[in-house]
Every structure is written in structure tokens, then in C-alpha cells.
Write an enzyme that holds these catalytic residues in place. Structure first.
Site, PDB file in Angstrom:
ATOM      1  N   HIS A 234      73.519  93.195 -77.088  1.00  0.00           N
ATOM      2  CA  HIS A 234      73.049  93.799 -75.840  1.00  0.00           C
ATOM      3  C   HIS A 234      73.949  94.984 -75.457  1.00  0.00           C
ATOM      4  O   HIS A 234      73.468  96.096 -75.222  1.00  0.00           O
ATOM      5  CB  HIS A 234      73.067  92.723 -74.746  1.00  0.00           C
ATOM      6  CG  HIS A 234      72.692  93.205 -73.378  1.00  0.00           C
ATOM      7  ND1 HIS A 234      71.472  92.933 -72.811  1.00  0.00           N
ATOM      8  CD2 HIS A 234      73.372  93.941 -72.456  1.00  0.00           C
ATOM      9  CE1 HIS A 234      71.414  93.487 -71.602  1.00  0.00           C
ATOM     10  NE2 HIS A 234      72.566  94.102 -71.359  1.00  0.00           N
ATOM     11  N   GLU A 235      75.239  94.740 -75.437  1.00  0.00           N
ATOM     12  CA  GLU A 235      76.161  95.807 -75.033  1.00  0.00           C
ATOM     13  C   GLU A 235      76.197  96.923 -76.064  1.00  0.00           C
ATOM     14  O   GLU A 235      76.393  98.088 -75.720  1.00  0.00           O
ATOM     15  CB  GLU A 235      77.561  95.239 -74.774  1.00  0.00           C
ATOM     16  CG  GLU A 235      77.638  94.185 -73.667  1.00  0.00           C
ATOM     17  CD  GLU A 235      77.023  94.612 -72.333  1.00  0.00           C
ATOM     18  OE1 GLU A 235      76.945  95.840 -72.072  1.00  0.00           O
ATOM     19  OE2 GLU A 235      76.592  93.733 -71.565  1.00  0.00           O
TER      20      GLU A 235
ATOM     21  N   HIS B 157      73.503  99.291 -75.057  1.00  0.00           N
ATOM     22  CA  HIS B 157      73.958 100.233 -74.029  1.00  0.00           C
ATOM     23  C   HIS B 157      74.903 101.260 -74.658  1.00  0.00           C
ATOM     24  O   HIS B 157      74.864 102.451 -74.338  1.00  0.00           O
ATOM     25  CB  HIS B 157      74.726  99.500 -72.923  1.00  0.00           C
ATOM     26  CG  HIS B 157      73.877  98.684 -71.996  1.00  0.00           C
ATOM     27  ND1 HIS B 157      72.746  99.184 -71.396  1.00  0.00           N
ATOM     28  CD2 HIS B 157      74.023  97.410 -71.536  1.00  0.00           C
ATOM     29  CE1 HIS B 157      72.234  98.234 -70.594  1.00  0.00           C
ATOM     30  NE2 HIS B 157      72.980  97.151 -70.678  1.00  0.00           N
TER      31      HIS B 157
ATOM     32  N   HIS C  79      73.068 103.848 -76.463  1.00  0.00           N
ATOM     33  CA  HIS C  79      72.381 104.697 -75.477  1.00  0.00           C
ATOM     34  C   HIS C  79      73.339 105.803 -74.998  1.00  0.00           C
ATOM     35  O   HIS C  79      72.933 106.950 -74.782  1.00  0.00           O
ATOM     36  CB  HIS C  79      71.936 103.819 -74.307  1.00  0.00           C
ATOM     37  CG  HIS C  79      70.841 104.389 -73.454  1.00  0.00           C
ATOM     38  ND1 HIS C  79      70.471 103.820 -72.269  1.00  0.00           N
ATOM     39  CD2 HIS C  79      70.048 105.477 -73.590  1.00  0.00           C
ATOM     40  CE1 HIS C  79      69.488 104.528 -71.718  1.00  0.00           C
ATOM     41  NE2 HIS C  79      69.214 105.536 -72.506  1.00  0.00           N
TER      42      HIS C  79
HETATM   43 ZN   LIG Z   1      72.852  95.259 -69.686  1.00  0.00          ZN
END
Ligand SMILES: [Zn+2]
Length: 731
Positions: free
Chosen positions: A504-505, A508, A511
Site C-alpha cells: 500500500h505504502e 503512495h 505516486h
Molecule cells: Zn494510504
């Protein structure tokens, strides 16, 4: 979760939070020459590789002078823009603002990362000192009438100024930021909004304090026999809690979620479960000195009034205007589409458990205090998975390698560890990131282990955002987690949840790293709240695929891959009890939206208890599943930043489920065409487009809810494509 850099964080925090004060005057005092030598923030350039933050030279005492100098310089720059005699245009107003405040951004990025990842008494003291000053600084800019007049002029003329799409978007974002800060209000309106803001701050803090008191003061002191069924580690924690509360030899169950939730899951004594459950669900709702219902009524009314002043019908309309959902109706529509199948599944789950109760000779109907207990019995019967069985297959090092492997397979990125860059703690690691052509992309910091001075949870943040309008600046991104450190000499393993959080991280992180825009205000994760989780959550789906489990879930001592039978059980177990989880979440989502969809007129003098009951009745909620957060203790929306926004966890999950399907539909989890579109419209696109337009460009259509329903096990068609990976997305 993402933690944004200074400007964005302040912009978000600033919405109405402060009185409209006179601009702060720039200080003329120059720092002494000796400080200039020693303080890295007072040097124009850092002579480190890639201009990386020189953590080895930064001391806490550098921050305040750096903030002072940075704010003063920023105000001088802003003043020059506001007073520019030339007619306002894109270059002399918007671009000039993008260029301004660089020193402040630099110290802010480092400082606010330290407050969460590596705090100390010194850092906390500076935080207390600086927080109001930085907020006032930001206010001085956003409420500067001459500056706003120029932004308005550029905004009004944006279609006829020869600007490209990104430049128009940038103008619109700046204009919106001023507007939402109240720049367009009359003096009287601004005063009222400021007064509302102050009153709300005090109401929220009373709400929080009441909730803390109600949570902390209650405890159930039990003896050994009353703890029957509770596993040893939880008993040990309860014994320690009792000792701390002066009842050594007993076991204390409190109303903190990590104490009461496992108690409700495991305790065999039904009457005690009922006692704990009632106290837990009635926090803030006991009609005593700590009751929150009156505060809620006032908060809801004030929010509606403020929205009206800002030109909106309701707080929800105001809040959602700058999101992907855009309207309360769109968010409600999504929740309704998931609600029916979730409720149907919850009723099946209830029937399963009732059958078990009857089989065991029970002569009662399942109640709220029974749900977790019997769900656990059914879960054990069907899946029988223990953490001890799974954990040896999840080595931290393997899953760090796995996230980099995913970045390479999807986007061609290559991560190479660098030992020559300064870090703020010896356990922090740094990787240089290059693209498929071998070009430098940025730096990636990994700060994985729990330690003192670090906030709980996991997040991504940046030390430097990407931009290229004045020459290329590459991003420096960090992922922070709280994995318990392994004992000396042992291989660090992580839980399945940690493995999913790691991916998940990384989402990010990518991104931020892959951002390819001109202007820093539009870079990376500077997108709306209900869109920013999409790139993170879509990567979570890869963890529980046979491809990744076979390749990376290898046993820490034997090196063997996880057996297929265990993989299948693990994947199937993720769908268990999802009816309950979805219903308790959505009940909170609906009630949140209902409170905040009231107009100023409707919001006057509401009866909070009746309002909540009616909202639940409208959706046909069942009493065995109360709201995950009942209104009197719903801190997300009455003491936090999630008002009219609780739906966004689900919204993001619709996107990531549907987005991951774009890959699984092709039969190739790394399909290059899909990955290229994901890169172009999402991972590298920052805030170049409206989020729905970006999603449609990636997916070829608007998102649909069926993949989410399938992943949660709500579709009866037996279609098990994709995975059941579910993230850290239920607050
Ligand atoms: Zn998040």
C-alpha cells in the site's frame, strides 16, 4: 495513508481554522553569520548526492531560525507578487507563487517528517511554538486581498490566455484554494466564519475529551475463571492493565478497541460480554457530564451555517465539491449499491451463527455482544488459520524485494540501495530509483521499524516533490511503517496485514516518485482525499496472488514456498465475516452523510439520538450490528477531518477493486498496456486532471462496484478472479 508536504498540509488544515488576521510582517533581522555556516537550512544548495537532505548535519535548534528566515523570504516574495504594477497574468502571478517559499517548503518538509517519524521533546516543543505561527503565515497569504484579486483576474481570463491544460488546471487549483480559505467573503462573513471556526475547535476538543474520559474511566476487573476462552497474550495484557489500575492479580478489560474487541471475540462468559459491549457502544451517550449528543447538535448546526456562508446548501456539498465523488448524492449512491448485498450477507452470517448456538444447545437469539464470539467459532471451524502458521512465510526482506519487483514489472523501475546518503536514524534505508532507460527518477527512503518517537500506523511522505517548470527536480519519497523489530540475530518477519501495508505504502511512494508534471502544486499525491488511496490500494491486491505468494512467501528457515493449500485457505479466509464488516462500516457512512447533508435551516436544534435512530431505520440496519462508530463517539467526523468523508474508504476500494480487474481481465497481472495507462493517467499524472476524468482515461469507463462486491464475497456467481486482498482501509 499519505502525509503531505507543508503547503498542502497547511492548506488542508487551514480551512476556516483561523481568524482573519492582519498579514504578518516580515522580520528584518538577519541571522548571524556563524549560524549561516552551521545551519544547513540557511544554505542555498546541499552538497549531498542528488541534493539529499543532510540529516547528519541537522540539529533541532536549526528549525526555528530556518522557519523564521523561510517565512520572511516567502512573505517578501508574495508581497512583490501582490504589489507588482504589471497587469496580472499567469507568469507574474501563478508561476511566481509556485516559485515562492522554497526555503520554507524545504525546512517544513524535513520538520513535519520528523514530528511524525522521529520526534523528541525538542521537536515537540518547536512544534507547539511553530504551529500557530505557520498557520498565521499561510493565512496572511490566502487572505491577502491584493493577491487574491490578481489570482481572480488570471482565473477569469484563463481560457483566453493561451494556457495549456496543465496551466489552466494550476490556475483553477490556486483559485479554489483561496476561495475555500474564505478569500472571497465579505469582512462580516469572514468574521462569522472565524468565530464558527473557533467555537468548532473548542467543541471538537470537548468531544474528544468526553470520549477519552468515557473510554478510560470504565474497566471490568475479572478473575481467572471469568477470563475463560481468552488467549494467553491477551490475558497477559489484561493482567498488566489491572496492575496499572491498582488491582494486581485481577484482569482488566477496558473500552480501548485492542482490549474490548478481543474480549468480545473470545470470552466465554456471555453476561460479561454483554456488560462490556453495552459500555463500549454507549461511550459518549450516557446522559451524564461526558455526554456528546449536545456537542454534536451544535457542531452539525455550525457546519451547516458555515457552508451556507460559503455558498453551499450543506456541509456535505461544500466538503465534497473538491473530491472525486463531487456530490453527497454520488457518495450515497455508491453506499446504497454496496449496502443491499452486504446486509443480505450479514443476515446469512447471522443465520450461520444462530445455527451454531442452537446446535450447542443455546436457547437465545444472537445479540450484538455475541457476534464476534460466534464469528470466531465459525471462522475456526472453516479456515483454522493461526498467525503462527502464516508468519514464517512473510519475511520483511522478501516483501521489500517483492514491492520493488512489482514496481519493475509494472513500470520498469529499478531500486538500488545506497549506503552513502545521510539518514535520520541508523535503521532508515535509502534506494536510488532509475527508470527502464537508466535515468535517475528519485530517492526512496524506507523507515520500517517501530521505535520511540515515531507515531503509530504507516504512511508515505516526501522530502522533495517532483517538478520541472524551472528545470527538473526529482522527488525524494519516504515510506514509514511500525514493524516490531526482530530480536537480535533473527530474521524479521511481518504479519499478512503488514505485507499488505508495505505494498500500500509503496503505491503512495510510486505516486510520488513517478510524478511527471511541471508544477509542484500538482505533483504526486496532491490529489483529492477519495482518489489518493487508489494508487496505493490497487497494489495491495498483488500480495495475495499465487504469483507473489509462490515467489516471495518463502519459509524463513526452510526457504520453501507457502503450500498451495495454505495459500488457498488464506485467500478464502479474507472474505469471512465481510457482511458484518461492511454493514458496520456503511452504517457509520450513512449517518455521517445524513448529519452533514442538512441545510442550515434543517440543522437547527436536532435531537441527535432520534436522528441517528431514524437514519439507521431508513437503511434497514439490524440491531445486532451497531455502527462501527456510533455518533456520540464518532471521533473521525466530530473531532477529526472525516466529516462527510467517511464514505471515502469505500469509494477508494471501489476504485482499487475495479482498477485491479483491468489487469486480471487480461489474464496478465502485469499487462503492459494496462500498466502504461495506469502510469500515464494515475501514477505520473499528479493532479493534472479531474480525478474521475483520470480514472476514465485509465479504465475506459467509470468505475463499477461489482469487483468490490466479488472481492468481499457478496456475489453468488462463484467468480473468484483476482484476490480477496483487503486493505487497511477501514478507519
Ligand atoms: Zn494510504
Amino acid at each position: 495513508m499519505t502525509k503531505t508536504t507543508l503547503a498542502a498540509a497547511l492548506a488542508a488544515a487551514l480551512l476556516f481554522s483561523l481568524p482573519a488576521s492582519a498579514p504578518v510582517e516580515a522580520s528584518d533581522t538577519a541571522p548571524a553569520a556563524a549560524d549561516l555556516q552551521a545551519n544547513p537550512f540557511l544554505q542555498a544548495e546541499w552538497a549531498t548526492p542528488f541534493g539529499a537532505v543532510p540529516f547528519d548535519r541537522i540539529r533541532p535548534e536549526h528549525f526555528v531560525p530556518a522557519f523564521d528566515a523561510g517565512m520572511a523570504a516567502h512573505l517578501r516574495e508574495i508581497d512583490a507578487i501582490a504589489k507588482n504594477p504589471a497587469a496580472p497574468d499567469f507568469a507574474n502571478t501563478i508561476v511566481a507563487m509556485e516559485r515562492a517559499g522554497r526555503d520554507l517548503d524545504r525546512v517544513g518538509a524535513v520538520f513535519f517528517n520528523m514530528t511524525s517519524a522521529n520526534s523528541s521533546d525538542a521537536i515537540r516543543a518547536i512544534q507547539t511554538q511553530m504551529a500557530p505561527r505557520i498557520a498565521a503565515h499561510q493565512n496572511a497569504i490566502l487572505l491577502n486581498p491584493a493577491l487574491f484579486a490578481r489570482v481572480e483576474a488570471v482565473h477569469a481570463n484563463r481560457a483566453n490566455a493561451g494556457l495549456d491544460a496543465e496551466q489552466i488546471r494550476l490556475v483553477e487549483r490556486h483559485h479554489l484554494q483561496f476561495q475555500r480559505a474564505g478569500a472571497a467573503l465579505t469582512e462580516a462573513q469572514r468574521e462569522r466564519v472565524a468565530a464558527i471556526g473557533e467555537r468548532m475547535a473548542s467543541l471538537s476538543s470537548s468531544f474528544q475529551q468526553n470520549l477519552m474520559k468515557d473510554t478510560d474511566e470504565w474497566a471490568l476487573f475479572l478473575d481467572e475463571a471469568q477470563m475463560a476462552g481468552v488467549p494467553a497474550p491477551l490475558k497477559a495484557a489484561a493482567a498488566a492493565e489491572a496492575k496499572m489500575r491498582g488491582q494486581e492479580g485481577k484482569f482488566a478489560i477496558t473500552l480501548q478497541r485492542p482490549s474490548v474487541e478481543p474480549f468480545l471475540t473470545f470470552a466465554e462468559d456471555r453476561a460479561l460480554r454483554e456488560q462490556a459491549w453495552r459500555a463500549w457502544t454507549l461511550r459518549g451517550d450516557n446522559n451524564d457530564g461526558e455526554d456528546n449528543k449536545g456537542l454534536i447538535a451544535e457542531i452539525v448546526a455550525l457546519r451547516a451555517e458555515r457552508a451556507q456562508i460559503m455558498g453551499y446548501d450543506s456541509h456535505a456539498e461544500f466538503t465534497l465539491d473538491d473530491t472525486m465523488a463531487k456530490t453527497p448524492e454520488a457518495a450515497l449512491e455508491l453506499m446504497r449499491r454496496v449496502w443491499e448485498p452486504a446486509l443480505a450477507r450479514a443476515k446469512e452470517e447471522r443465520a450461520d451463527m444462530q445455527a451454531l448456538i442452537t446446535r450447542e444447545g443455546g436457547d437465545y437469539a444472537l445479540q450484538g455482544w455475541d457476534w464476534r464470539y460466534y464469528a470466531e467459532q465459525v471462522r475456526k471451524e472453516r479456515f483454522d488459520i493461526s498467525q503462527d502458521e502464516i508468519r514464517p512465510y512473510f519475511q520483511l526482506e522478501q516483501f521489500i524485494a517483492a514491492q520493488f519487483y512489482l514496481a519493475k514489472r509494472l513500470f520498469g523501475l529499478e531500486f538500488t540501495e545506497r549506503k552513502d546518503l545521510p539518514v535520520y536514524h541508523p535503521s532508515v534505508r535509502v534506494w536510488e530509483v532509475k527508470d527502464a532507460a537508466g535515468q535517475h527518477v528519485g530517492l526512496f527512503y524506507g523507515d520500517y521499524f517501530a521505535r520511540q518517537g515515531k507515531s503509530g500506523g504507516a504512511w508515505m511522505s516526501s522530502y522533495r516533490a517532483q517538478e520541472k517548470f524551472d528545470g527538473a527536480v526529482t522527488p525524494h519519497i519516504v515510506n514509514v511503517m511500525n514493524i516490531p523489530a526482530a530480536p537480535e540475530g533473527e530474521i524479521a518477519t511481518i504479519s499478512l496485514d503488514d505485507a499488505i501495508t508495505l505494498f500500500h505504502e509503496m503505491g503512495h511512494g510510486l505516486h510520488g516518485l513517478m510524478s511527471d508534471v511541471n508544477y509542484p502544486s500538482l505533483a504526486g499525491t496532491a490529489v483529492s482525499r477519495d482518489f489518493v488511496e487508489f494508487p496505493a490500494q490497487i497494489l495491495e491486491h498483488y500480495v495475495l496472488t499465487p504469483h507473489f505468494l509462490n515467489k516471495f512467501a518463502t519459509h524463513k528457515t526452510t526457504g520453501a514456498s507457502m503450500p498451495v493449500e495454505l495459500q488457498q485457505r488464506l485467500i478464502a479466509s479474507r472474505q469471512f465475516n465481510q457482511g458484518f464488516a461492511t454493514v458496520e462500516f456503511l452504517s457509520s457512512g450513512f449517518v455521517d452523510m445524513d448529519f452533514h447533508a442538512l441545510t442550515a435551516e434543517q440543522a437547527k436544534g436536532i435531537d441527535v439520538a432520534a436522528f441517528e435512530a431514524q437514519a439507521l431505520e431508513r437503511i434497514g440496519a439490524i440491531p445486532e450490528i451497531p455502527m462501527r462508530h456510533r455518533s456520540p463517539h464518532f471521533a473521525h467526523i466530530f473531532a477529526g477531518g472525516y466529516s462527510a468523508g467517511y464514505y471515502s474508504y469505500l469509494w477508494s476500494e471501489v476504485l482499487d477493486s475495479d482498477g485491479f480487474d483491468a489487469f486480471s481481465e487480461t489474464g496478465d497481472l502485469f499487462n503492459p498496456e494496462v500498466a502504461a495507462r495506469l502510469k500515464q493517467y494515475v501514477f505520473s499524472a499528479g493532479n493534472l486532471r479531474d480525478p474521475m476524468a483520470a480514472y476514465v482515461a485509465f479504465r475506459g469507463r467509470e468505475p463499477v462496484v461489482e469487483p468490490l462486491l466479488r472481492n468481499r464475497g457478496f456475489l453468488a456467481d462463484g467468480d473468484k478472479r483476482g484476490t480477496a486482498a483487503e486493505g487497511d482501509n477501514e478507519g
